[in-house]
Design a protein around this motif. Sequence first.
Motif, PDB file in Angstrom:
ATOM      1  N   SER A 507     -48.942 -31.462  57.636  1.00 54.31           N
ATOM      2  CA  SER A 507     -48.385 -33.023  57.115  1.00 54.31           C
ATOM      3  C   SER A 507     -49.614 -33.618  58.665  1.00 54.31           C
ATOM      4  O   SER A 507     -50.512 -34.205  57.880  1.00 54.31           O
ATOM      5  N   VAL A 508     -50.100 -32.773  59.690  1.00 52.49           N
ATOM      6  CA  VAL A 508     -51.072 -33.379  59.887  1.00 52.49           C
ATOM      7  C   VAL A 508     -52.740 -33.706  59.407  1.00 52.49           C
ATOM      8  O   VAL A 508     -53.312 -34.417  60.063  1.00 52.49           O
ATOM      9  N   LYS A 509     -53.182 -32.637  58.872  1.00 54.20           N
ATOM     10  CA  LYS A 509     -54.172 -32.519  57.940  1.00 54.20           C
ATOM     11  C   LYS A 509     -54.008 -33.403  56.641  1.00 54.20           C
ATOM     12  O   LYS A 509     -55.490 -33.931  56.923  1.00 54.20           O
ATOM     13  N   HIS A 510     -53.106 -33.058  55.874  1.00 52.01           N
ATOM     14  CA  HIS A 510     -53.275 -33.436  54.472  1.00 52.01           C
ATOM     15  C   HIS A 510     -52.417 -35.094  54.478  1.00 52.01           C
ATOM     16  O   HIS A 510     -52.658 -35.861  53.609  1.00 52.01           O
ATOM     17  N   ALA A 511     -51.183 -34.862  55.449  1.00 59.63           N
ATOM     18  CA  ALA A 511     -50.271 -36.610  55.179  1.00 59.63           C
ATOM     19  C   ALA A 511     -51.307 -37.443  54.937  1.00 59.63           C
ATOM     20  O   ALA A 511     -50.570 -38.582  54.223  1.00 59.63           O
ATOM     21  N   TRP A 512     -51.382 -37.642  56.039  1.00 62.90           N
ATOM     22  CA  TRP A 512     -51.816 -39.322  56.879  1.00 62.90           C
ATOM     23  C   TRP A 512     -53.577 -39.770  56.483  1.00 62.90           C
ATOM     24  O   TRP A 512     -53.627 -40.792  57.664  1.00 62.90           O
ATOM     25  N   GLN A 513     -53.786 -39.878  55.944  1.00 59.90           N
ATOM     26  CA  GLN A 513     -55.267 -39.977  55.845  1.00 59.90           C
ATOM     27  C   GLN A 513     -55.818 -41.470  55.058  1.00 59.90           C
ATOM     28  O   GLN A 513     -56.593 -41.938  55.541  1.00 59.90           O
ATOM     29  N   ASN A 514     -54.668 -42.462  55.362  1.00 56.12           N
ATOM     30  CA  ASN A 514     -54.610 -43.472  54.980  1.00 56.12           C
ATOM     31  C   ASN A 514     -53.926 -44.271  56.017  1.00 56.12           C
ATOM     32  O   ASN A 514     -54.292 -45.324  56.572  1.00 56.12           O
ATOM     33  N   GLU A 515     -54.131 -43.408  57.490  1.00 53.43           N
ATOM     34  CA  GLU A 515     -53.128 -43.908  58.540  1.00 53.43           C
ATOM     35  C   GLU A 515     -52.219 -44.792  57.977  1.00 53.43           C
ATOM     36  O   GLU A 515     -52.169 -46.078  58.677  1.00 53.43           O
ATOM     37  N   PRO A 516     -51.313 -44.781  57.890  1.00 47.44           N
ATOM     38  CA  PRO A 516     -49.453 -45.320  57.809  1.00 47.44           C
ATOM     39  C   PRO A 516     -49.450 -46.046  58.828  1.00 47.44           C
ATOM     40  O   PRO A 516     -50.070 -45.304  60.625  1.00 47.44           O
ATOM     41  N   ASP A 538     -42.159 -34.861  55.436  1.00 45.49           N
ATOM     42  CA  ASP A 538     -43.732 -36.199  55.815  1.00 45.49           C
ATOM     43  C   ASP A 538     -43.315 -36.884  54.738  1.00 45.49           C
ATOM     44  O   ASP A 538     -42.561 -36.948  53.898  1.00 45.49           O
ATOM     45  N   ASN A 539     -43.720 -38.277  55.461  1.00 48.05           N
ATOM     46  CA  ASN A 539     -43.780 -39.749  54.516  1.00 48.05           C
ATOM     47  C   ASN A 539     -45.131 -39.588  54.000  1.00 48.05           C
ATOM     48  O   ASN A 539     -45.443 -41.180  53.601  1.00 48.05           O
TER      49      ASN A 539
END
Length: 592
Positions: A507-516, A538-539
Motif C-alpha cells: 500500500s505504501v509503495k503503490h496505492a497513493w501515487q496521486n497523494e490523496p 487501502d483507499n
Amino acid sequence: MLFLLPFKIRSFILNFLITKITLILVISFFINILKTNSQQKEYQKEIKVFSDKAWEAITEKKDSGIYYSNKIIEISKENNDTFNEMLGYEYRGIYNEAILNNYNNAIQDFLKAIKISEKNHIHYIPDLYMELGILFQKINNDKKSLFYLEKAVELSSKRKVTNCYAILSLAEIQSKLKDFKNSEINFVYFLKNCELTNQEIDEANLGLANNFSRQNKFKEAHIYYLKAVKLDSINGAINYGLYYTYLIENAIKTNNKDTITKYLNYLHKSFKGNFVLNERVKYFEIAAKSYKSLSNFKKASDFQDSILFAKDSLAVKVYNKNLSELEIQYQTKKKEEQIESEKSKRKLWILTSIFSFFVLLIVIILFIKNTKKRKQLQENKIALEKLLKQRNMLLKETHHRVKNSFQMVSSLLQLQAQGSEAEVAVKALETAVQRVNSMIVLHQQLYAKDNLLGIDIKLYIKDLINEIQLSYPTDKIIINSIIDSQIFDIDKATTIGLLVNELFTNSVKHAWQNEPKEKVITLNIIKKETETYFEMFDNGKIKKSKSIKKNYGCELLEILIERLDATIVKNEDHYGVYLNFKNDNENQLFSH
C-alpha cells in the motif's frame, strides 16, 4: 476320559451338559411352582370347609366342634399356617368354654392362641385378650378378667368393633369390682359410639342395670332391666335367661312380689335349654330366693338342692386353682422367652459391634492408604510444576535468543542498505528488514508473555503495526482496525504477521501515487464460529499492473495465503486481500 479329548470337542460337550442341566433345573422349578400353587389352593379350600364346620358346631352346640377345631390345628401345622393354627386353638377354646364348660381346657387353648399371636399375628391379640378376660369373668376371677380386658381395650384402639366389645366387657367387670363411675362411663360410651344390634343394646342396658343395683339404686336399675328384656317377644327366650335372673334378683331386694310373680315363669322357660353350669347355678339361686319370698318353701327347698348339685358339678374351687396355676405357668414361660429374646438381642448387638469395628478398621486403613497416595500425587504435582517452570524458562530463553538473532540479521540488512548505492537494492533490503522485524515482534511477544503455546493475534498485530509505522515516519497513514482477541499457534501467527507486513508495504509503495488527502488502511480480523475472516485494503485507486502481479511480493502473498490454507472471498486488482481460514482449537495448540 474327557480330558483326553481335543479342546473344541471338550468345550462343546461341557456346554451341552451345562445347557441340559440348566434346562432340567428350570423345568423342575416351574413344575414345583405349579405343584405348590395347586397344593395351596387345595389347602385353602380344605381349611375353609373345616373353619365353617367348626363355627357352625359352636353356634349350634354340636359335638363335632372339637373334631373340626383339631383338624384345623392339624392341617395348619402341616402347612406352616400359623394364623389358622391360632384360629383353631381359639375355636376349640370357645367350644370348651361355652359348650363343654371345660374352663381348664379352654384357658389352655386361649393361651396357646395368644402365644402364636404374639409371635406372628400381633394385630389379633386384642380379640384373644378379650375372650380370655370374659372367661375369667365367668369363673369369678375378676382381677384377672380386669387385667386382660384393660389390655384388650388399650391394644384395640384402631379396631372399632373389637374395641367396642372389649369396652362393654370391661364395664361389666368394673361394676363387679365396684368401680361404678368408670363402669357407667364405658356403658354410655358403648351405647353412643358403637354400631349396635338389638341384642348388644340389651346387653348394655343389662350392664347399666346391674351397675345401679350394686349401688343399691334399685329403682334406676329396675328401669334398665325392663329395657333389657323389652325385645324378648316370646317371653322366655334362651338368650334372655340371665337378664331375668338379674331382674328378679333386683325385685327380691325391693320385695316387689308383682315383678317376681310376673317374670318367674319367663325365667323357668329361658333356662329349659341352657346347660351352662355357672349360669344354671345363678338360676337355681334366684329361683330358690323367689319362692322363699313368695312363701312357697317346698319349691324353694327343691331349688336349694339343685344349687348343691350344680356346684358339685362345677367344682369352682378346683377350676380356680387350676386356672391360676396355668396363668402362672404362662407368665413364667413368657418371662423366660423375654429373657431369651434379650440374650438374642445382646448377641446381635455384639456381632453388630464386631462387624462395625472391622468396617471402621477397613475404612481407617483405606484412609491411610488414600492419604499416602494423595501425598505422593502432591509430590508428583510439585515435581511436574517445577519441570514445567524449567521448560517455560528454556522456551523463553530460546525465543529471546531467536529475537536477538533476528535483530542482528535486521541490523546487518540495514547496514547493507546504507552501504548500497543502487536504489533497487536499497528498497529490497528495507523490505527484507521489515519482514524480519515482523518476526522480531512475534518472538518479543512470546518472550514477554506467559502463554508460550500460542500468540494473541490482537496484541501481536497491534505491536506489529506500530513497528511498521516507525519504518515510514514521513507517511501519515491512518489505520482502521477491528481485531478479535484469539490465540493462534506460532506458525499461523508468523504467516498472518508477514501477510499484514507485505500488504502494508504494498500500500505504501503503490496505492497513493496521486497523494490523496488521507491515507487509510483498513484491517479487520473477525472471529466466527469455526473460521476467521481476514480483510486488509487501502483507499488508494491504483490497480495492479501485470508486471507488479508477477513480482516477488505478490508471489510471497500467494505463498502466505496457501500456508494459511485460506479461501479467497473476493479477488480484486487493487492492493487488498479478503480471506477465510479455519480457527485453531486447543488441541492443535498443544500438539504444536
